[in-house]
Design a protein around this motif. Sequence first.
Motif, PDB file in Angstrom:
ATOM      1  N   PRO A   5       0.785  -1.127   0.098  1.00  0.00           N
ATOM      2  CA  PRO A   5      -0.054   0.032  -0.061  1.00  0.00           C
ATOM      3  C   PRO A   5       0.947   1.284   0.028  1.00  0.00           C
ATOM      4  O   PRO A   5       0.319   2.557  -0.208  1.00  0.00           O
ATOM      5  N   LEU A   6       2.224   1.057   0.180  1.00  0.00           N
ATOM      6  CA  LEU A   6       3.041   2.387   0.335  1.00  0.00           C
ATOM      7  C   LEU A   6       3.421   2.897  -0.951  1.00  0.00           C
ATOM      8  O   LEU A   6       4.148   4.135  -0.923  1.00  0.00           O
ATOM      9  N   PHE A   7       3.302   1.948  -1.985  1.00  0.00           N
ATOM     10  CA  PHE A   7       3.853   2.344  -3.163  1.00  0.00           C
ATOM     11  C   PHE A   7       2.771   2.260  -4.480  1.00  0.00           C
ATOM     12  O   PHE A   7       1.653   1.778  -4.166  1.00  0.00           O
ATOM     13  N   PRO A   8       3.007   3.083  -5.391  1.00  0.00           N
ATOM     14  CA  PRO A   8       2.141   3.142  -6.554  1.00  0.00           C
ATOM     15  C   PRO A   8       1.745   2.039  -7.330  1.00  0.00           C
ATOM     16  O   PRO A   8       2.678   0.978  -7.083  1.00  0.00           O
ATOM     17  N   GLU A   9       0.938   2.029  -8.160  1.00  0.00           N
ATOM     18  CA  GLU A   9       0.471   0.813  -9.027  1.00  0.00           C
ATOM     19  C   GLU A   9       1.534   0.839 -10.129  1.00  0.00           C
ATOM     20  O   GLU A   9       1.163   0.983 -11.172  1.00  0.00           O
ATOM     21  N   ASP A  10       2.720   0.506  -9.779  1.00  0.00           N
ATOM     22  CA  ASP A  10       3.637   0.405 -10.914  1.00  0.00           C
ATOM     23  C   ASP A  10       4.703  -0.824 -10.864  1.00  0.00           C
ATOM     24  O   ASP A  10       4.428  -1.508  -9.841  1.00  0.00           O
ATOM     25  N   GLU A  11       5.785  -0.890 -11.506  1.00  0.00           N
ATOM     26  CA  GLU A  11       6.687  -2.105 -11.019  1.00  0.00           C
ATOM     27  C   GLU A  11       7.179  -2.196  -9.941  1.00  0.00           C
ATOM     28  O   GLU A  11       7.450  -3.120  -9.073  1.00  0.00           O
ATOM     29  N   VAL A  12       7.401  -0.998  -9.318  1.00  0.00           N
ATOM     30  CA  VAL A  12       7.995  -1.029  -7.816  1.00  0.00           C
ATOM     31  C   VAL A  12       7.127  -1.401  -6.930  1.00  0.00           C
ATOM     32  O   VAL A  12       7.166  -2.291  -5.936  1.00  0.00           O
ATOM     33  N   GLY A  13       5.731  -0.879  -7.162  1.00  0.00           N
ATOM     34  CA  GLY A  13       4.581  -1.579  -6.251  1.00  0.00           C
ATOM     35  C   GLY A  13       4.349  -2.928  -6.412  1.00  0.00           C
ATOM     36  O   GLY A  13       4.064  -3.497  -5.270  1.00  0.00           O
ATOM     37  N   GLU A  14       4.594  -3.412  -7.761  1.00  0.00           N
ATOM     38  CA  GLU A  14       4.375  -5.016  -7.937  1.00  0.00           C
ATOM     39  C   GLU A  14       5.420  -5.673  -7.123  1.00  0.00           C
ATOM     40  O   GLU A  14       5.007  -6.817  -6.434  1.00  0.00           O
ATOM     41  N   LEU A  15       6.486  -5.271  -7.138  1.00  0.00           N
ATOM     42  CA  LEU A  15       7.850  -5.851  -6.473  1.00  0.00           C
ATOM     43  C   LEU A  15       7.782  -5.688  -4.907  1.00  0.00           C
ATOM     44  O   LEU A  15       7.805  -6.792  -4.354  1.00  0.00           O
ATOM     45  N   ALA A  16       6.754  -4.579  -4.474  1.00  0.00           N
ATOM     46  CA  ALA A  16       6.622  -4.545  -3.064  1.00  0.00           C
ATOM     47  C   ALA A  16       5.588  -5.690  -2.426  1.00  0.00           C
ATOM     48  O   ALA A  16       5.736  -6.004  -1.553  1.00  0.00           O
ATOM     49  N   ARG A  17       4.659  -5.648  -3.435  1.00  0.00           N
ATOM     50  CA  ARG A  17       3.585  -6.560  -2.964  1.00  0.00           C
ATOM     51  C   ARG A  17       3.888  -8.117  -3.178  1.00  0.00           C
ATOM     52  O   ARG A  17       3.462  -8.910  -2.232  1.00  0.00           O
ATOM     53  N   ALA A  18       4.872  -8.347  -4.054  1.00  0.00           N
ATOM     54  CA  ALA A  18       5.569  -9.779  -3.980  1.00  0.00           C
ATOM     55  C   ALA A  18       6.200  -9.824  -2.919  1.00  0.00           C
ATOM     56  O   ALA A  18       6.310 -11.034  -2.277  1.00  0.00           O
ATOM     57  N   LEU A  19       7.020  -9.052  -2.478  1.00  0.00           N
ATOM     58  CA  LEU A  19       7.862  -8.982  -1.448  1.00  0.00           C
ATOM     59  C   LEU A  19       7.030  -9.315  -0.142  1.00  0.00           C
ATOM     60  O   LEU A  19       7.480 -10.146   0.823  1.00  0.00           O
ATOM     61  N   ASP A  20       5.815  -8.601  -0.007  1.00  0.00           N
ATOM     62  CA  ASP A  20       4.905  -8.879   1.294  1.00  0.00           C
ATOM     63  C   ASP A  20       4.294 -10.183   1.028  1.00  0.00           C
ATOM     64  O   ASP A  20       4.340 -10.992   2.248  1.00  0.00           O
ATOM     65  N   ASP A  21       3.770 -10.762   0.060  1.00  0.00           N
ATOM     66  CA  ASP A  21       3.609 -12.409  -0.189  1.00  0.00           C
ATOM     67  C   ASP A  21       4.745 -13.128   0.267  1.00  0.00           C
ATOM     68  O   ASP A  21       4.485 -14.134   1.112  1.00  0.00           O
ATOM     69  N   TYR A  22       5.923 -12.988  -0.185  1.00  0.00           N
ATOM     70  CA  TYR A  22       7.092 -13.829   0.140  1.00  0.00           C
ATOM     71  C   TYR A  22       7.612 -13.577   1.485  1.00  0.00           C
ATOM     72  O   TYR A  22       7.582 -14.771   2.280  1.00  0.00           O
ATOM     73  N   SER A  23       7.180 -12.633   2.111  1.00  0.00           N
ATOM     74  CA  SER A  23       7.510 -12.245   3.696  1.00  0.00           C
ATOM     75  C   SER A  23       6.298 -13.131   4.208  1.00  0.00           C
ATOM     76  O   SER A  23       6.998 -13.504   5.470  1.00  0.00           O
ATOM     77  N   THR A  24       5.178 -12.891   4.168  1.00  0.00           N
ATOM     78  CA  THR A  24       4.333 -13.730   4.632  1.00  0.00           C
ATOM     79  C   THR A  24       4.312 -15.225   4.929  1.00  0.00           C
ATOM     80  O   THR A  24       4.207 -15.757   5.825  1.00  0.00           O
ATOM     81  N   ARG A  25       4.729 -15.850   3.555  1.00  0.00           N
ATOM     82  CA  ARG A  25       4.923 -17.042   3.443  1.00  0.00           C
ATOM     83  C   ARG A  25       6.189 -17.520   4.190  1.00  0.00           C
ATOM     84  O   ARG A  25       6.396 -18.682   4.926  1.00  0.00           O
ATOM     85  N   LEU A  26       7.261 -16.837   4.088  1.00  0.00           N
ATOM     86  CA  LEU A  26       8.463 -17.143   4.849  1.00  0.00           C
ATOM     87  C   LEU A  26       8.334 -16.974   6.495  1.00  0.00           C
ATOM     88  O   LEU A  26       8.895 -18.026   6.999  1.00  0.00           O
ATOM     89  N   THR A  27       7.568 -16.059   6.881  1.00  0.00           N
ATOM     90  CA  THR A  27       7.213 -16.073   8.301  1.00  0.00           C
ATOM     91  C   THR A  27       6.682 -17.151   8.752  1.00  0.00           C
ATOM     92  O   THR A  27       6.699 -17.792   9.906  1.00  0.00           O
ATOM     93  N   GLU A  28       5.548 -17.889   7.983  1.00  0.00           N
ATOM     94  CA  GLU A  28       4.640 -19.043   8.240  1.00  0.00           C
ATOM     95  C   GLU A  28       5.511 -19.994   8.507  1.00  0.00           C
ATOM     96  O   GLU A  28       5.662 -20.985   9.406  1.00  0.00           O
ATOM     97  N   VAL A  29       6.577 -20.300   7.433  1.00  0.00           N
ATOM     98  CA  VAL A  29       7.392 -21.592   7.492  1.00  0.00           C
ATOM     99  C   VAL A  29       8.316 -21.506   8.733  1.00  0.00           C
ATOM    100  O   VAL A  29       8.684 -22.261   9.356  1.00  0.00           O
ATOM    101  N   VAL A  30       9.007 -20.122   8.931  1.00  0.00           N
ATOM    102  CA  VAL A  30       9.851 -19.905  10.022  1.00  0.00           C
ATOM    103  C   VAL A  30       9.081 -20.225  11.181  1.00  0.00           C
ATOM    104  O   VAL A  30       9.648 -20.882  12.029  1.00  0.00           O
ATOM    105  N   GLN A  31       7.917 -19.667  11.465  1.00  0.00           N
ATOM    106  CA  GLN A  31       7.221 -20.090  12.698  1.00  0.00           C
ATOM    107  C   GLN A  31       6.837 -21.451  12.966  1.00  0.00           C
ATOM    108  O   GLN A  31       7.039 -21.952  13.906  1.00  0.00           O
TER     109      GLN A  31
END
Length: 469
Positions: A219-245
Amino acid sequence: MASDTASPHPKPEPGPVPARPGAARARKFRRRLRTRIVWSFALLGFCLTVLFAYASILARERVENQLVEDVMNRNLEESWRRFVVSGGTNTAAPVQQMKGYLYPPDKLERLREEKPEWYRLKDGIHTMSGTDENGDPFSFRIGVRKTPNAWFYLTYDMGQVALGEVQFKRTLWATVAVFTLLSLLVGWWSASRVMSPVSELANRLRAYRGSSNPTQLGPLFPEDEVGELARALDDYSTRLTEVVQRDREFNADVSHELRTPLAVIRGATELLLSRSGLEPKVEQRLLRIQRAEQACSDLIGSLLLLSRNERGHGASNVAKVADQLLDSHRAQIGGKPLELMLEGEQTLVVDAPEAALSVALGNLIGNAVKYTQEGVVLVRVLEDRVEVIDSGPGLSEEDAAKLFDRGYRGTHAGHSQGGGIGLSIVSRLCDLYGWQVYVRPGAERGVVATLRFTPAEDRAPTALPSPKA
């Protein structure tokens, strides 16, 4: 605890290992990406202006040549017209700042003697250049019209044209330099604009290090390539957090469930050992059970620290731990003609739990005992390290290169039990506590395995990641 890998220890003797170069590599990558953008703009501007300058020079030369030839041809025609109208009495007069020359048939022989290069020229427009008798360069165009009644020559001095061409080229190359510099500035500005959101994303990611509840980046970045990268990082962080937990919860559960039966075993063996009148064989087996329980407890504690990437603290006397490990292994030698010895510094203390030190040093001693069929296994404690010296079969180059690989069993393992993870655990413990472990061939035979400790004051603090970071 003995490991399943061939003779004691891993890797050839290493040099100092640089600590965590990831951040430096990331900064270097950003600089390189920004530089590539800047130089791409500069190169584009340079190439375009050079092509434009080259095309301008070619166009100027072509147009200029065509104009000069047209003017000279018209003047030649005019000279011939005047010659005919005047009945051969009018010579070719200068027209449009050119010099004309008329040679009737009676003067052709003189022309051949004075200007042989003119005499040999055919009809048309020619370029002549060189140096005069004073050594000064000259360049001119000469038009030739040969008729039975007279030969006409028309010259056009190209000196001023050449000077103008030089000035024109200098202007063009100065324009190339100016536009290249302008492209460099535009590239720097564009790279800053392009890299600004990427840098902001990287800064926010670094700011979340150690946070147990990081904010979503999408939500902190516009709807462009950087925003898409940020959302992909959010998804990766969520899945990684679940695995680590899940991994940490599993390790904690396994640790808890294993400690309970081990505590029962410890209590039962202590109770049985407290009885008097035990048979020697029974007492020996109870002591062996007690040592195995302690080794299992140490291993569970060390593996739990490794899974959490947490460095435990404590003041562990290396000689004391080594002596306990040697006593434990003496009871397991069986009938082998093998002597276990301890010598050296008795006051070396490291900042680590005895459990971690026991697992790391125990694997080295266990390997030496397992693969040495006769002779001596010597544990030597020095000022900053401990050496395990055996008289076993030695170490092959293949084993030395792979001893730390998880699951690797050395060439001397044979049909011995084990999965080849002991030295892998030692390697991970060394990474966690900043120690070094390596091997080298013995003076005559066998292997010298060294565990070098890093003093606490020389060791950089380790940043421990949060499960949700």
